[in-house]
Design an enzyme around this catalytic site. Sequence first.
Site, PDB file in Angstrom:
ATOM      1  N   PRO A 189       0.829  -1.203   0.000  1.00 15.25           N
ATOM      2  CG  PRO A 189       0.127  -0.899   2.220  1.00 15.25           C
ATOM      3  CD  PRO A 189       0.962  -1.811   1.335  1.00 15.25           C
ATOM      4  CG  LEU A 265      -1.462   3.673 -15.315  1.00 16.36           C
ATOM      5  CD1 LEU A 265      -0.515   3.714 -16.495  1.00 16.36           C
ATOM      6  CD2 LEU A 265      -0.719   3.314 -14.035  1.00 16.36           C
ATOM      7  CB  CYS A 298      -7.967   8.009 -11.077  1.00 14.60           C
ATOM      8  SG  CYS A 298      -9.144   6.733 -10.620  1.00 14.60           S
ATOM      9  CD  GLU A 396      -4.500  12.273 -12.165  1.00 15.68           C
ATOM     10  OE1 GLU A 396      -3.285  12.018 -12.037  1.00 15.68           O
ATOM     11  OE2 GLU A 396      -5.379  11.407 -12.043  1.00 15.68           O
TER      12      GLU A 396
END
Length: 494
Positions: A189, A265, A298, A396
Amino acid sequence: MPISAPLMSHFEHPELIHHQSYINGKWVDAFSGDTFAIINPSTGEHLIDMTNVGAIETNNAIAAAQAALAEWRKVLPKEKARLLRKWHQLIIDNQDDLARLMTLEQGKPFAESKGEVLYGASFIDWFADEARRLYGDVIPTFAQDKRLLTVKQPVGVVAAITPWNFPIAMITRKAGPALAAGCTIVIKPSDETPLCALALAELSHQAGIPAGVINVVVGKNAVEIGNVLTSHADVKKLSFTGSTPVGKLLLSQCAQTVKRTSMELGGNAPFIVFDDADLDAAVEGAIASKYRNAGQTCVCANRMLVQAGIYDAFSKKLAARVQELSTGDGFNDKVQIGPLINNAAINKVSELVESAIQNGATALVGGKPADALGTRFYEPTVLTGVTQDMSIFHREIFGPVAPLLKFETEAEAIAMANDTPFGLASYFYSQNIARIWRVSEALDYGMVGINEGIVSTEVAPFGGIKESGSGREGSKYGIDEYVEIKYLCMGGLS
Ligand code: NAP
């Protein structure tokens, strides 16, 4: 003491809180004795010292997963399903504690954390059923004396590397199908959010999932752990969720041993509002898609493309709704926007907004860090007058900032939407059925929300195209990522 007493006192089941890695069914320290601090991003409070494992322990975890594989792959589907269902039930039973851990280490509002726990659990439940449906085929033969079949077999040991923005769901989306298919798994993680991952491991232990089937390695040195996971010959598959640059690096590392890969991604989602949209629905969809998890998903709307005829009305209404959003600590039940994960995130969002404003954009709401609340909060923001040459159009954002761009025609909107190397989620609002089909087919994205701002569910395939990755998670397709199709040709049957 590794765990602060005030932290423990909040939990119904403090045994969920671990500070060691979980390898071969045991809680283990780092050989080096190193630890690192886990910090509450909202308050800056030191939560716990986590043991900092590296290459040695990762190799041990892979050895444990490889040893457990021989038995686990033979476990009958019905029994695998029973164990997964037990794990699922324990996650549900402990949803409040898991959500508490998530809000503490990740910052999202408690109600959202609870939502993620349930969403994360749903993948275990779904793949418990899928474990019993791993059918092969009988293929019509090409010769009288031959019969042709396929069987599906587990890929083997799986490595999973996951991000901090969904500390539970990004793990269960991988562990659920991997275990259902008969694979064993080593999970790394994010070092920002290991508490949730370790709590999941604790519950898998309580569910009776055998030692070595699930392993969790927690360390600060992602490069070192990643190198082992991507180069070890016993790891047959990497499932990665994270940023595109790291995904590209890991893909190149996996090439050396030709591993199977799934890559979930980054995104740069367009959110298109046509003149014929239901304005109120579009505003509510924009709020849901853009501001969930403080914009750190995302699939967040990253660019709002609004047709000229509705632009002013939409921007005014959106700004009014955003003005109402309350920012602060996730344990305050009035709060809808929590902190960003770290200072680097605040700096990145600030730079993108400042640069857009310097180049002609205007902040209708927000536009700067919410310093009065702490160091990691950013004001929910709406920017108008954004143009395609600004960096905020291409990067992003990962923060609570909605950049609005104006377009005239449908063709222009599609060209703007597709003007990115990313291809994860996209959204549009229109009430014209012919346009709905045209635009759905023209968008170069793995997922399209049509008059809908939230598309994620365990029953549908989640994933991207282009530089947003490859492979699908959830749905009937998700388990395919963890199986090999073996072809059997039986001859001499005449
Ligand atoms: P990140 O920096 O790429 O990190 C993701 C994971 O990779 C973390 O566990 C990180 O470890 C690890 N990592 C980083 N560098 C590594 C290396 N060189 N070798 C091995 N492992 C390495 O991404 P993030 O900031 O955590 O997450 C945000 C990104 O994830 C965004 O781009 C978002 O769009 C994407 N995301 C995609 C999806 C999807 O389904 N497509 C879902 C959620 C998020 P440490 O954290 O310990 O450094």
